[in-house]
Design an enzyme around this catalytic site. Structure first.
Site, PDB file in Angstrom:
ATOM      1  N   THR A 201      -0.787   6.715  -5.890  1.00 30.52           N
ATOM      2  CA  THR A 201       0.232   8.086  -5.738  1.00 30.52           C
ATOM      3  C   THR A 201       0.664   7.974  -4.618  1.00 30.52           C
ATOM      4  OG1 THR A 201      -1.797   8.687  -4.264  1.00 30.52           O
ATOM      5  CG2 THR A 201      -2.082   9.364  -6.663  1.00 30.52           C
TER       6      THR A 201
ATOM      7  N   GLY B 298       1.804   1.466  -4.017  1.00 30.57           N
ATOM      8  CA  GLY B 298       1.447   1.447  -5.325  1.00 30.57           C
ATOM      9  C   GLY B 298       2.361   2.439  -6.198  1.00 30.57           C
TER      10      GLY B 298
ATOM     11  N   TYR C   6     -11.288  -5.724   7.378  1.00 29.18           N
ATOM     12  CA  TYR C   6      -9.943  -5.230   6.152  1.00 29.18           C
ATOM     13  C   TYR C   6      -9.471  -7.089   6.023  1.00 29.18           C
ATOM     14  CZ  TYR C   6      -5.265  -4.522   4.627  1.00 29.18           C
ATOM     15  OH  TYR C   6      -3.987  -4.621   4.066  1.00 29.18           O
TER      16      TYR C   6
END
Length: 264
Positions: free
Chosen positions: A16, A20, A154
């Site tokens: 969104t 991506g 991460y």
């Protein structure tokens, strides 16, 4: 080179905004029918509207849900049982000192950044192999090679994605399905832009100054000496999704601006 994906369907997770959304836009512009995903229906609807407005003739639909959970993954699979291209882009990041990272954060990062892609690949790869064609991508990071001390959790999940990508590529050897990992360097995505914006506001600096400070302090080996754009990362993803990339599989392909000091 002309990339034509008009006879392919692509699912891009976490699409969104940021990288991506840029990948979804690139695939749609190459003719693919694209499925975008996001946590909420309004965000998905907004992404669909953006893509149909920017790409003439775009074929775009969407599925809302939390793909960091088994329930969310199953909802996507139920809505879209089959795909030709799967781009596992969903991911979260958070600067936090190692000794301040509780078990809950480690589990959350692993669920979202690693298991989300594993669950989807486990389902969609089977159909790809049966049809003799498919493209699976994992959006890893240069942080998976050079673990950042400011967010070890991460970096660890990004290393795990490299292992999953290579292992799945070997599992699918000879099937016509390629599996690759993409390693972006620091990229000016929506999330990074918001993070830099907070730093700029706190210290009375411009975004450009914060970017320069980040590169010089945290990524001094960058050869481009700036953050990449989301479209620069998306261009590589679209190529790897194409027919032309049929001999590239099991690879960790860098689009990191030269941050990783390696000849391979």
């Amino acid at each position: 080179m002309h990339i034509d994906l008009s006879h392919r369907t692509a699912i891009v997770t976490g699409s969104t905004a940021g990288i991506g959304l840029a990948i979804a836009r690139g695939l749609a512009a190459s003719g693919a029918r694209v499925v975008v995903t996001g946590r909420t229906q309004p965000r998905v609807d907004e992404a669909i509207a953006t893509l149909t407005g920017e790409v003439p003739g775009a074929r775009v639909s969407g599925v809302a849900g939390d793909l960091g959970t088994l329930k969310g993954a199953q909802a996507l699979i139920d809505a879209e049982p089959s795909t030709d291209i799967l781009v596992n882009n969903l991911g979260i990041f958070e600067p936090k000192a190692f000794f301040d990272i509780p078990d809950e954060d480690w589990m959350r990062f692993f669920e979202v950044n690693v298991l989300s892609g594993i669950r989807l690949a486990r389902h969609y790869a089977t159909g790809m192999a049966e049809r003799g064609w498919g493209r699976i991508q994992f959006l890893s990071s240069e942080s998976g090679v050079q673990i950042p001390t400011e967010m070890v959790h991460y970096g660890t999940t990004k290393t795990a994605q490299l292992a999953v990508s290579r292992g799945l590529a070997e599992t699918l050897a000879g099937t016509g399905v390629t599996v690759n990992a993409i390693l972006p360097g620091p990229t000016l995505s929506e999330g990074v832009g918001d993070f830099f914006g907070k730093i700029a506001a706190e210290h009375g600096k411009s975004l450009a100054e914060v970017e320069r400070d980040f590169i010089s302090t945290h990524r001094p080996t960058s050869l481009i000496q700036r953050l990449a754009t989301v479209d620069e990362v998306a261009n590589l993803s679209v190529y790897l999704a194409s027919e032309q990339a049929s001999a590239t599989t099991g690879a960790a392909v860098r689009v990191d601006g030269g941050v990783v000091r390696s000849v391979i």
